[in-house]
Design a protein around this motif. Sequence first.
Motif, PDB file in Angstrom:
ATOM      1  N   ASP A 178      -2.301  -0.169  -8.591  1.00  0.00           N
ATOM      2  CA  ASP A 178      -3.159  -0.190  -7.414  1.00  0.00           C
ATOM      3  C   ASP A 178      -4.622  -0.122  -7.826  1.00  0.00           C
ATOM      4  N   ILE A 179      -4.874   0.792  -8.734  1.00  0.00           N
ATOM      5  CA  ILE A 179      -6.279   0.947  -9.055  1.00  0.00           C
ATOM      6  C   ILE A 179      -6.732  -0.231  -9.918  1.00  0.00           C
ATOM      7  N   GLY A 239      -5.665  -3.340  -9.567  1.00  0.00           N
ATOM      8  CA  GLY A 239      -5.873  -4.441  -8.630  1.00  0.00           C
ATOM      9  C   GLY A 239      -7.271  -4.403  -8.022  1.00  0.00           C
ATOM     10  N   ARG A 240      -7.633  -3.246  -7.529  1.00  0.00           N
ATOM     11  CA  ARG A 240      -8.927  -3.091  -6.884  1.00  0.00           C
ATOM     12  C   ARG A 240     -10.089  -3.362  -7.837  1.00  0.00           C
ATOM     13  N   LEU A 241      -9.841  -3.057  -9.097  1.00  0.00           N
ATOM     14  CA  LEU A 241     -10.938  -3.159 -10.054  1.00  0.00           C
ATOM     15  C   LEU A 241     -10.889  -4.484 -10.815  1.00  0.00           C
ATOM     16  N   ARG A 242      -9.909  -5.310 -10.508  1.00  0.00           N
ATOM     17  CA  ARG A 242      -9.717  -6.569 -11.203  1.00  0.00           C
ATOM     18  C   ARG A 242      -9.609  -6.336 -12.709  1.00  0.00           C
ATOM     19  N   TYR A 272      -3.516  -3.509 -15.586  1.00  0.00           N
ATOM     20  CA  TYR A 272      -3.111  -2.105 -15.389  1.00  0.00           C
ATOM     21  C   TYR A 272      -3.013  -1.332 -16.686  1.00  0.00           C
ATOM     22  N   ARG A 302     -15.622   3.836 -14.036  1.00  0.00           N
ATOM     23  CA  ARG A 302     -15.185   3.174 -12.812  1.00  0.00           C
ATOM     24  C   ARG A 302     -13.751   3.543 -12.476  1.00  0.00           C
ATOM     25  N   LEU A 309     -12.441   5.654  -9.176  1.00  0.00           N
ATOM     26  CA  LEU A 309     -11.522   5.102  -8.189  1.00  0.00           C
ATOM     27  C   LEU A 309     -10.228   5.920  -8.127  1.00  0.00           C
ATOM     28  N   GLU A 347     -10.869   8.697  -5.972  1.00  0.00           N
ATOM     29  CA  GLU A 347     -11.017   8.272  -4.584  1.00  0.00           C
ATOM     30  C   GLU A 347      -9.653   7.945  -3.960  1.00  0.00           C
ATOM     31  N   LEU A 348      -8.829   7.262  -4.728  1.00  0.00           N
ATOM     32  CA  LEU A 348      -7.526   6.870  -4.190  1.00  0.00           C
ATOM     33  C   LEU A 348      -6.504   8.003  -4.256  1.00  0.00           C
ATOM     34  N   TYR A 398      -5.167   9.435  -6.958  1.00  0.00           N
ATOM     35  CA  TYR A 398      -4.128   9.076  -7.919  1.00  0.00           C
ATOM     36  C   TYR A 398      -3.587  10.300  -8.634  1.00  0.00           C
TER      37      TYR A 398
END
Lengths: 337, 337
Positions: free
Chosen positions: A10-11, A13-16, A19, A39, A43, A46-47, A49
């Motif tokens: 997930d994280i 994906g958001r950060l391009r 994984y 970064r 995130l 924030e998410l 995790y």
Amino acid sequence: MATRQVTVKDIAGRLRLHYTTVSKALRDHPDISPATKRRVLALAEELDYHPNSIAKNLKNQSTHTLGVIVPSIKNDFFSAVISGIEEVAYGREFNTVVCQSNESAEREAIHLRTLISNRVAGVLVSVAQTTTSGSGFRALQRQGIPLVFFDRVYDDIEADHVVVDDIGGARRVVEHLIERGYRTIAHAAGPPNTSIGRDRCRGYLDALKAHGLDGDEKWIVHGGFEEADGTAALGAFRSRGSMPDAIFAVNDPVARGIHAEVKRNGLAIPRDVAVAGFGDNRLSAYLDPPLTTVSQSPYEIGKTAAAMLLRRIDEPSHKCLCETEVIPTQLIVRKST
Amino acid sequence: MATRQVTVKDIAGRLRLHYTTVSKALRDHPDISPATKRRVLALAEELDYHPNSIAKNLKNQSTHTLGVIVPSIKNDFFSAVISGIEEVAYGREFNTVVCQSNESAEREAIHLRTLISNRVAGVLVSVAQTTTSGSGFRALQRQGIPLVFFDRVYDDIEADHVVVDDIGGARRVVEHLIERGYRTIAHAAGPPNTSIGRDRCRGYLDALKAHGLDGDEKWIVHGGFEEADGTAALGAFRSRGSMPDAIFAVNDPVARGIHAEVKRNGLAIPRDVAVAGFGDNRLSAYLDPPLTTVSQSPYEIGKTAAAMLLRRIDEPSHKCLCETEVIPTQLIVRKST
DNA sequence: CTGAAAGCGCTAACAG
DNA sequence: CTGTTAGCGCTTTCAG
């Protein structure tokens, strides 16, 4: 609520990012640039995790978990031992899972099995009273899981031990009784299939012998580790005719049972009968009269046992040059003798 | 020793079966023929196969594990609660991992994190004394992990509760003091940031009010939950000039501190000062004079809390219609009042 | 420095 | 009834 838990993907994906990159960043791997790490970390926070240790453990083929099996945690002694274990484990970032056997060999076996299934890194056991087979322990060892016994040991198994000096402690308290002038000294013994039952009885006999008093079988009664066993023991002594001068009980609860029963019979402690225990339970200092007993540093036992186990975990190389640590005991003289 | 542990594949290989077939056979899946099952089971036994619950949990996205966080297991109350929890968990084939916060909010938070990471199915908490933030609990809930508080509750969190009737129990014991004729009744209160501290204080005030005695601030001293806090409380009362007739302590350890300090001051219990506690610790019956206190059925609390938690786990549907179970208390009158 | 591929041991869905 | 395939979330190795 049950929004699927956040994963590295997930994280990523958001950060391009890929994984695996995220995985490395989270573990502060040198490969990753500080900027990316920041970064990722931000995130992740924030998410919300939380790394999945199950997956991690599966991958790594190892856990940071120690299993502990004790007869019962509502027992000063064991709960203090556990605190000691946890203290050491905590310092090494190991978790601890505590299981109670309730003195049942069957439950002990079940716990052993689930600990194996959960692939704990090592196990600490104080054996249940009713355990008569070592097969559960052997299964553990076959899986390569290090095992340390503390306090109550299962003899037929080759493993590290941490025990108190049961023989010495028992000898010491019985010598104290002899010095005080008691001559007919009885022993409310533990179950003969437990190491502490046997060893404390041995210390009792040693002391008598060393002082030229013969250990008459009639003054030994075997029972369990509970207060009720003390009550029963006193009944047994009374039914054998005359009462002893003094009674040394295998542990404090049994001593307490005797203590109460003696008073119930209208006898005075220590004038008519002296009573001594083993273990220095919290309660024993509060009896009237307070109980003479033997202190065994449970917190130390726990720390020592955990340290031994962690050593085995760190270096699985050592074949079984099993060690035994003996923690010294201390005689605590109070008014009951 | 470290011979790689046996997996379904190993036993499949030997049997010239596919490993999924073995997996099903082991779980007694209806697909598989009895004959194959027998062969599989026999070989599993022979090879000393132990299913890897880590892999299983990862696959199933669930564990059969409950997390329990208590301030300390060497405390009659908590260890009895834990026994109750384990009893219920055991019957449902759930494991229990017990963590001690040692009254430290920080350790509590760490335990919460590792429980989340280990994806436990649910968590039972009795909050540490120093906890002032609910963020750890909220994190748990964000992950969809059910949470039940017992005894010591964190108020700002919406979750199920199991508490004893602290207000009623405190009121009852204070009424008993009033009935006995005591008039200047002091309270050695707990930390005001804990629910039990507040509630027991509330019960105390209620009882005074109901009987037309005004609660003078001067007769309330706030402290912690330990024996030393009792000692300190008595010092505080003495420094305020005259002594009260009777002191109601927030719990038994504090009462014990007071009890000892009163005697150390050469005063008689209950003639000069009556002392009452809350919790019915094992020890309290053995004090001289034995302590009047309030019994809160800890084993029941544990069973109730575990049952509530399991219900949540079974039906995650229910949004938070949080329930609170109140376990009744019982006044235990002894010689100290 | 970042990405791709493989696999830990198990289970679930689907095919044969 | 048995086998195939895919994937849980993560780490490790090896390429780019």
